[in-house]
Motif scaffolding. Structure first.
Motif, PDB file in Angstrom:
ATOM      1  N   PRO A  78     -49.269  43.708 -14.533  1.00  0.00           N
ATOM      2  CA  PRO A  78     -48.953  43.371 -15.860  1.00  0.00           C
ATOM      3  C   PRO A  78     -49.810  44.015 -16.854  1.00  0.00           C
ATOM      4  N   ALA A  79     -49.511  44.197 -18.089  1.00  0.00           N
ATOM      5  CA  ALA A  79     -50.315  44.723 -19.035  1.00  0.00           C
ATOM      6  C   ALA A  79     -51.677  44.285 -19.073  1.00  0.00           C
ATOM      7  N   PRO A  80     -51.993  43.040 -19.195  1.00  0.00           N
ATOM      8  CA  PRO A  80     -53.251  42.641 -19.226  1.00  0.00           C
ATOM      9  C   PRO A  80     -54.279  42.942 -18.214  1.00  0.00           C
ATOM     10  N   ARG A 111     -54.391  29.148 -10.513  1.00  0.00           N
ATOM     11  CA  ARG A 111     -53.443  28.428 -10.917  1.00  0.00           C
ATOM     12  C   ARG A 111     -52.638  28.955 -12.152  1.00  0.00           C
ATOM     13  N   PHE A 112     -53.384  29.783 -13.067  1.00  0.00           N
ATOM     14  CA  PHE A 112     -52.714  30.412 -14.173  1.00  0.00           C
ATOM     15  C   PHE A 112     -52.105  31.855 -13.765  1.00  0.00           C
ATOM     16  N   SER A 158     -49.079  33.824 -11.504  1.00  0.00           N
ATOM     17  CA  SER A 158     -48.040  33.635 -10.390  1.00  0.00           C
ATOM     18  C   SER A 158     -47.853  35.279 -10.139  1.00  0.00           C
ATOM     19  N   ILE A 191     -48.097  38.073 -12.823  1.00  0.00           N
ATOM     20  CA  ILE A 191     -48.230  37.914 -14.236  1.00  0.00           C
ATOM     21  C   ILE A 191     -49.010  36.707 -14.589  1.00  0.00           C
ATOM     22  N   PRO A 192     -50.181  36.735 -15.456  1.00  0.00           N
ATOM     23  CA  PRO A 192     -50.935  35.466 -15.989  1.00  0.00           C
ATOM     24  C   PRO A 192     -49.786  34.490 -16.822  1.00  0.00           C
ATOM     25  N   ALA A 193     -50.414  33.394 -16.513  1.00  0.00           N
ATOM     26  CA  ALA A 193     -49.445  32.092 -17.379  1.00  0.00           C
ATOM     27  C   ALA A 193     -49.251  32.684 -18.871  1.00  0.00           C
ATOM     28  N   MET A 194     -48.215  32.108 -19.549  1.00  0.00           N
ATOM     29  CA  MET A 194     -48.121  31.980 -20.847  1.00  0.00           C
ATOM     30  C   MET A 194     -47.988  30.696 -21.138  1.00  0.00           C
ATOM     31  N   ALA A 195     -48.990  30.071 -21.749  1.00  0.00           N
ATOM     32  CA  ALA A 195     -49.222  28.772 -22.042  1.00  0.00           C
ATOM     33  C   ALA A 195     -49.949  28.073 -23.466  1.00  0.00           C
ATOM     34  N   GLY A 196     -49.700  27.071 -23.943  1.00  0.00           N
ATOM     35  CA  GLY A 196     -50.302  26.799 -24.829  1.00  0.00           C
ATOM     36  C   GLY A 196     -49.817  25.330 -25.381  1.00  0.00           C
ATOM     37  N   GLY A 197     -50.157  25.085 -26.782  1.00  0.00           N
ATOM     38  CA  GLY A 197     -49.893  23.722 -26.877  1.00  0.00           C
ATOM     39  C   GLY A 197     -49.982  23.499 -28.383  1.00  0.00           C
ATOM     40  N   GLN A 198     -49.781  22.245 -29.162  1.00  0.00           N
ATOM     41  CA  GLN A 198     -50.198  22.020 -30.433  1.00  0.00           C
ATOM     42  C   GLN A 198     -51.495  21.149 -30.509  1.00  0.00           C
ATOM     43  N   LEU A 256     -52.736  22.609 -14.317  1.00  0.00           N
ATOM     44  CA  LEU A 256     -53.315  23.970 -15.071  1.00  0.00           C
ATOM     45  C   LEU A 256     -53.975  23.605 -16.287  1.00  0.00           C
ATOM     46  N   GLU A 272     -46.365  18.280 -26.223  1.00  0.00           N
ATOM     47  CA  GLU A 272     -47.431  18.757 -26.824  1.00  0.00           C
ATOM     48  C   GLU A 272     -47.809  20.173 -26.326  1.00  0.00           C
ATOM     49  N   TYR A 308     -46.842  24.019 -23.858  1.00  0.00           N
ATOM     50  CA  TYR A 308     -45.988  24.706 -23.198  1.00  0.00           C
ATOM     51  C   TYR A 308     -46.381  25.673 -22.055  1.00  0.00           C
ATOM     52  N   HIS A 356     -44.675  24.221 -32.735  1.00  0.00           N
ATOM     53  CA  HIS A 356     -45.185  22.982 -33.044  1.00  0.00           C
ATOM     54  C   HIS A 356     -44.414  22.093 -33.722  1.00  0.00           C
ATOM     55  N   ASP A 395     -53.978  26.743 -27.261  1.00  0.00           N
ATOM     56  CA  ASP A 395     -53.503  28.014 -27.613  1.00  0.00           C
ATOM     57  C   ASP A 395     -54.438  29.215 -27.614  1.00  0.00           C
TER      58      ASP A 395
END
Ligand SMILES: [Zn+2]
Lengths: 92, 157
Positions: A8-10, A55-56, A58, A85-92, B51, B71, B73, B101, B112
């Motif tokens: 993967p690119a990273p 874990r992050f 796949s 690939i590393p996870a693509m994750a995040g949140g708010q 995770l 909250e 993804y 969001h 993020d």
């Protein structure tokens, strides 16, 4: 078995920007070990010090997540493609 | 600057509205600084509690995993892998990740910023639906924990 690892690119800074690397391996674990032998340091981005998959991250064999196969012991056949690939994750 | 055709801009906002109150997520691909295609990806945050917990990034201790996609993804790994292969097959570049969001402003959260560490070379777009009548789509570069907003230019074809 000759298999192709898709980088993967990273992680391409470890492989002189190569997007794919050919290795000889009979399992996913062997493929990652062969990759690390050629490009030292890349394996610890993918596996924990105890060898488990991080874990992050796949890993895929021909597009299937190895977590739904036999994990790092998933056997490989000639011509298989191993994706990472590393996870693509995040949140708010 | 990131150039976004109006159809792509609207596709992202439509995706965010369709998934609300859950977060949507996906990839943007194109050439140089111009997006050409939107790849929606399924949010599997409900299967990624470990995770987030491993990094202390659960919204609340003991949060029900079924409510996590409101909250957090986590892009479905197999879909993500297929989309990245498709981007390469189309001779495009992976330019950005996007997510929504549903109830907070379009600014990168701590979660993020932590996960962006693995993707420093792409833009991170966030679509806020905090004001449902005024979706707010913004783009950021996130490198070594530093956040820089990048202007989005919506282009009419
Ligand atoms: Zn976010």
């Amino acid at each position: 078995m000759a298999v192709t690892l898709l980088i993967p690119a990273p992680l391409r800074r470890f492989t002189n920007e190569q997007a794919s690397v050919q290795v000889e391996a009979g399992t996913v674990a062997e493929a990652l070990a062969a990759l690390d032998a050629e490009y030292p340091g890349i394996r610890e981005r993918i596996c924990e010090p105890d060898g488990r998959l991080r874990r992050f991250v796949s890993v895929f064999v021909n597009g299937r997540d190895v977590r739904s196969l036999q994990g790092l012991e998933t056997p490989l056949r000639d011509g298989d493609e191993v994706g990472i690939i590393p996870a693509m994750a995040g949140g708010q | 600057m990131i150039r976004l055709p109006r159809t792509c801009y609207e596709a992202i906002i439509e995706h965010a509205r369709r998934e609300a109150p859950f977060e949507c997520c996906g990839l943007l691909a194109g050439k140089r600084d111009r997006v050409e295609r939107v790849y929606p990806i399924t949010n599997r945050a409900d299967q990624a509690a470990d995770l987030f917990a491993e990094r202390g990034l659960m919204p609340r201790a003991g949060a029900d995993p079924a409510t996590l996609p409101a909250e957090r993804y986590f892009m479905d790994p197999e879909e993500l892998f297929r989309a990245l292969r498709e981007v390469e097959a189309q001779a495009l570049d992976h330019l950005a990740n996007y997510h929504s969001h549903p109830a907070t402003p379009a600014r990168p959260s701590r979660t993020d910023i932590e996960f962006a560490a693995y993707w420093p070379h792409v833009y991170h777009l966030i679509c806020s639906l905090a004001d449902p009548d005024q979706p707010d789509l913004r783009a950021f570069r996130i490198v070594d924990g530093r956040v820089t907003e990048i202007p989005i230019v919506v282009e009419d074809e």
